[in-house]
Scaffold this motif. Structure first.
Motif, mmCIF file in Angstrom:
data_model
loop_
_atom_site.group_PDB
_atom_site.id
_atom_site.type_symbol
_atom_site.label_atom_id
_atom_site.label_comp_id
_atom_site.label_asym_id
_atom_site.label_seq_id
_atom_site.Cartn_x
_atom_site.Cartn_y
_atom_site.Cartn_z
ATOM 1 N N MET A 1 0.845 -1.197 0.000
ATOM 2 C CA MET A 1 0.000 0.000 0.000
ATOM 3 C C MET A 1 0.888 1.258 0.000
ATOM 4 O O MET A 1 1.858 1.326 0.753
ATOM 5 N N GLN A 2 0.564 2.232 -0.863
ATOM 6 C CA GLN A 2 1.378 3.428 -0.964
ATOM 7 C C GLN A 2 1.178 4.311 0.259
ATOM 8 O O GLN A 2 0.068 4.576 0.691
ATOM 9 N N ALA A 3 2.284 4.818 0.785
ATOM 10 C CA ALA A 3 2.208 5.636 1.990
ATOM 11 C C ALA A 3 1.799 7.070 1.668
ATOM 12 O O ALA A 3 1.204 7.762 2.475
ATOM 13 N N ASP A 4 2.185 7.533 0.444
ATOM 14 C CA ASP A 4 1.905 8.929 0.114
ATOM 15 C C ASP A 4 0.723 9.053 -0.818
ATOM 16 O O ASP A 4 0.876 9.232 -2.007
ATOM 17 N N GLN A 5 -0.468 8.910 -0.240
ATOM 18 C CA GLN A 5 -1.698 9.064 -1.005
ATOM 19 C C GLN A 5 -1.884 10.538 -1.348
ATOM 20 O O GLN A 5 -1.529 11.422 -0.567
ATOM 21 N N GLU A 6 -2.443 10.790 -2.534
ATOM 22 C CA GLU A 6 -2.667 12.173 -2.974
ATOM 23 C C GLU A 6 -3.687 12.858 -2.087
ATOM 24 O O GLU A 6 -4.752 12.334 -1.837
ATOM 25 N N THR A 7 -3.339 14.028 -1.591
ATOM 26 C CA THR A 7 -4.301 14.801 -0.803
ATOM 27 C C THR A 7 -4.991 15.800 -1.724
ATOM 28 O O THR A 7 -4.341 16.388 -2.599
ATOM 29 N N PRO A 8 -6.291 16.000 -1.537
ATOM 30 C CA PRO A 8 -7.004 16.927 -2.424
ATOM 31 C C PRO A 8 -6.495 18.351 -2.248
ATOM 32 O O PRO A 8 -6.038 18.746 -1.170
ATOM 33 N N GLU A 9 -6.583 19.118 -3.326
ATOM 34 C CA GLU A 9 -6.181 20.521 -3.275
ATOM 35 C C GLU A 9 -7.111 21.270 -2.320
ATOM 36 O O GLU A 9 -8.313 21.020 -2.285
ATOM 37 N N PRO A 10 -6.574 22.209 -1.536
ATOM 38 C CA PRO A 10 -7.455 23.002 -0.662
ATOM 39 C C PRO A 10 -8.369 23.904 -1.489
ATOM 40 O O PRO A 10 -8.070 24.249 -2.632
ATOM 41 N N ILE A 11 -9.484 24.277 -0.904
ATOM 42 C CA ILE A 11 -10.409 25.218 -1.546
ATOM 43 C C ILE A 11 -9.783 26.608 -1.457
ATOM 44 O O ILE A 11 -9.496 27.105 -0.363
ATOM 45 N N ARG A 12 -9.574 27.241 -2.599
ATOM 46 C CA ARG A 12 -8.940 28.561 -2.629
ATOM 47 C C ARG A 12 -10.018 29.647 -2.488
ATOM 48 O O ARG A 12 -10.952 29.705 -3.289
ATOM 49 N N VAL A 13 -9.861 30.494 -1.478
ATOM 50 C CA VAL A 13 -10.851 31.527 -1.163
ATOM 51 C C VAL A 13 -10.209 32.913 -1.247
ATOM 52 O O VAL A 13 -9.088 33.112 -0.771
ATOM 53 N N PHE A 14 -10.935 33.830 -1.864
ATOM 54 C CA PHE A 14 -10.481 35.224 -1.992
ATOM 55 C C PHE A 14 -11.468 36.102 -1.227
ATOM 56 O O PHE A 14 -12.682 35.985 -1.415
ATOM 57 N N LEU A 15 -10.954 36.997 -0.368
ATOM 58 C CA LEU A 15 -11.800 37.822 0.498
ATOM 59 C C LEU A 15 -11.897 39.251 -0.031
ATOM 60 O O LEU A 15 -10.875 39.864 -0.358
ATOM 61 N N VAL A 16 -13.117 39.780 -0.103
ATOM 62 C CA VAL A 16 -13.319 41.155 -0.556
ATOM 63 C C VAL A 16 -14.207 41.880 0.458
ATOM 64 O O VAL A 16 -15.384 41.540 0.613
ATOM 65 N N ASP A 17 -13.624 42.870 1.134
ATOM 66 C CA ASP A 17 -14.374 43.660 2.111
ATOM 67 C C ASP A 17 -13.598 44.944 2.362
ATOM 68 O O ASP A 17 -12.368 44.911 2.455
ATOM 69 N N ASP A 18 -14.297 46.066 2.472
ATOM 70 C CA ASP A 18 -13.585 47.327 2.658
ATOM 71 C C ASP A 18 -13.138 47.555 4.097
ATOM 72 O O ASP A 18 -12.430 48.522 4.377
ATOM 73 N N HIS A 19 -13.511 46.654 5.008
ATOM 74 C CA HIS A 19 -13.059 46.756 6.390
ATOM 75 C C HIS A 19 -11.956 45.730 6.658
ATOM 76 O O HIS A 19 -12.202 44.522 6.604
ATOM 77 N N ARG A 20 -10.776 46.241 6.940
ATOM 78 C CA ARG A 20 -9.623 45.362 7.137
ATOM 79 C C ARG A 20 -9.852 44.401 8.306
ATOM 80 O O ARG A 20 -9.471 43.227 8.248
ATOM 81 N N VAL A 21 -10.505 44.891 9.358
ATOM 82 C CA VAL A 21 -10.720 44.030 10.526
ATOM 83 C C VAL A 21 -11.606 42.846 10.168
ATOM 84 O O VAL A 21 -11.427 41.737 10.692
ATOM 85 N N VAL A 22 -12.577 43.043 9.261
ATOM 86 C CA VAL A 22 -13.443 41.936 8.823
ATOM 87 C C VAL A 22 -12.621 40.918 8.037
ATOM 88 O O VAL A 22 -12.718 39.711 8.267
ATOM 89 N N ARG A 23 -11.804 41.422 7.100
ATOM 90 C CA ARG A 23 -10.974 40.505 6.314
ATOM 91 C C ARG A 23 -10.044 39.699 7.216
ATOM 92 O O ARG A 23 -9.888 38.496 7.047
ATOM 93 N N CYS A 24 -9.438 40.377 8.192
ATOM 94 C CA CYS A 24 -8.517 39.684 9.097
ATOM 95 C C CYS A 24 -9.237 38.619 9.916
ATOM 96 O O CYS A 24 -8.720 37.509 10.103
ATOM 97 N N GLY A 25 -10.440 38.959 10.396
ATOM 98 C CA GLY A 25 -11.190 37.996 11.198
ATOM 99 C C GLY A 25 -11.599 36.768 10.408
ATOM 100 O O GLY A 25 -11.455 35.627 10.876
#
Length: 229
Positions: free
Chosen positions: A1-25
């Motif tokens: 059995m192969q030890a290094d099974q392929e892991t799925p790519e993470p979901i790539r998310v882009f954040l758009v908000d004019d409040h920096r504190v919201v984006r950071c949170g």
């Protein structure tokens, strides 16, 4: 059995908000989820378009954009429309503080795959991201009720919504009558006429006399100006 099974790519998310504190949170929360990765941020719609354009040649287009609606430079509805036109595979979830029908419909008609309120809990946020990626629409329960009520109103018989007196007032409003003219025509006080108009708008879920007039024409309560000329 192969030890290094392929892991799925993470979901790539882009954040758009004019409040920096919201984006950071939001970014801080999403970084705790193993299969989600924040790939970029922007403070307005134009900056979002520019940022996504930079990611494209690297093969790093976001899977999902979390989009605020009320922003300077370029608002979220316009940005949503332009992103979907240029990158149709990128899904967008509107995240905002407003539950107004025109904003909800504007975002969904522009191509958003979901509509969340900013007080949504963490699980609902990640659920909306996953739903968008899977091609499903995720709506905040308050938003879903608003759309359901609106659809019901649009298909109801006008007699089921308005009283006979309110229908009389609506006909006069659709004909361009002012509150004073409505009052004179119905032999009531101007304050009573104003209350009738306000109640009609509330019942129909509208915000202006113009919208009420258009609704009356669509429902056949009064003829359109073209038909009567």
């Amino acid at each position: 059995m192969q030890a290094d099974q392929e892991t799925p790519e993470p979901i790539r998310v882009f954040l758009v908000d004019d409040h920096r504190v919201v984006r950071c949170g939001v970014a801080a929360y999403l970084e705790l989820i193993e299969d989600i990765e924040v790939v970029g941020e922007a403070k307005d719609g134009q900056q979002a378009l520019d940022g996504i354009a930079v990611l494209e040649p690297r093969g790093e287009l976001p899977d999902v954009v979390l989009m605020d609606l009320l922003m300077p430079v370029m608002d979220g509805v316009t940005a949503t429309r332009r992103i979907k036109q240029r990158w149709p595979t990128v899904e967008i979830v509107a995240v905002t503080s407003f539950v107004e029908e025109d904003k909800v419909r504007g975002a969904l008609e522009a191509g958003a795959a979901g509509y969340l309120l900013k007080d949504a809990d963490a699980d609902e946020l990640s659920g909306a991201i996953r739903a968008a990626l899977a091609g499903r629409m995720h709506l905040d329960p308050t938003v879903a009720r608003l759309l359901a009520d609106s659809t019901h109103r649009r298909h109801q018989n006008p007699a089921e919504i308005l009283t006979p007196r309110q229908t009389e007032v609506l006909v006069l409003v659709a004909q361009g009558a002012s509150n004073r003219q409505v009052a004179d025509a119905l032999d009531v006080g101007e304050r009573t006429a104003r209350t009738h108009v306000s109640d009609i708008l509330d019942r129909l879920g509208l915000v202006s006399r113009t919208q009420a007039a258009l609704w009356a024409i669509r429902q056949g309560i009064v003829p359109s100006p073209r038909d009567s000329s």
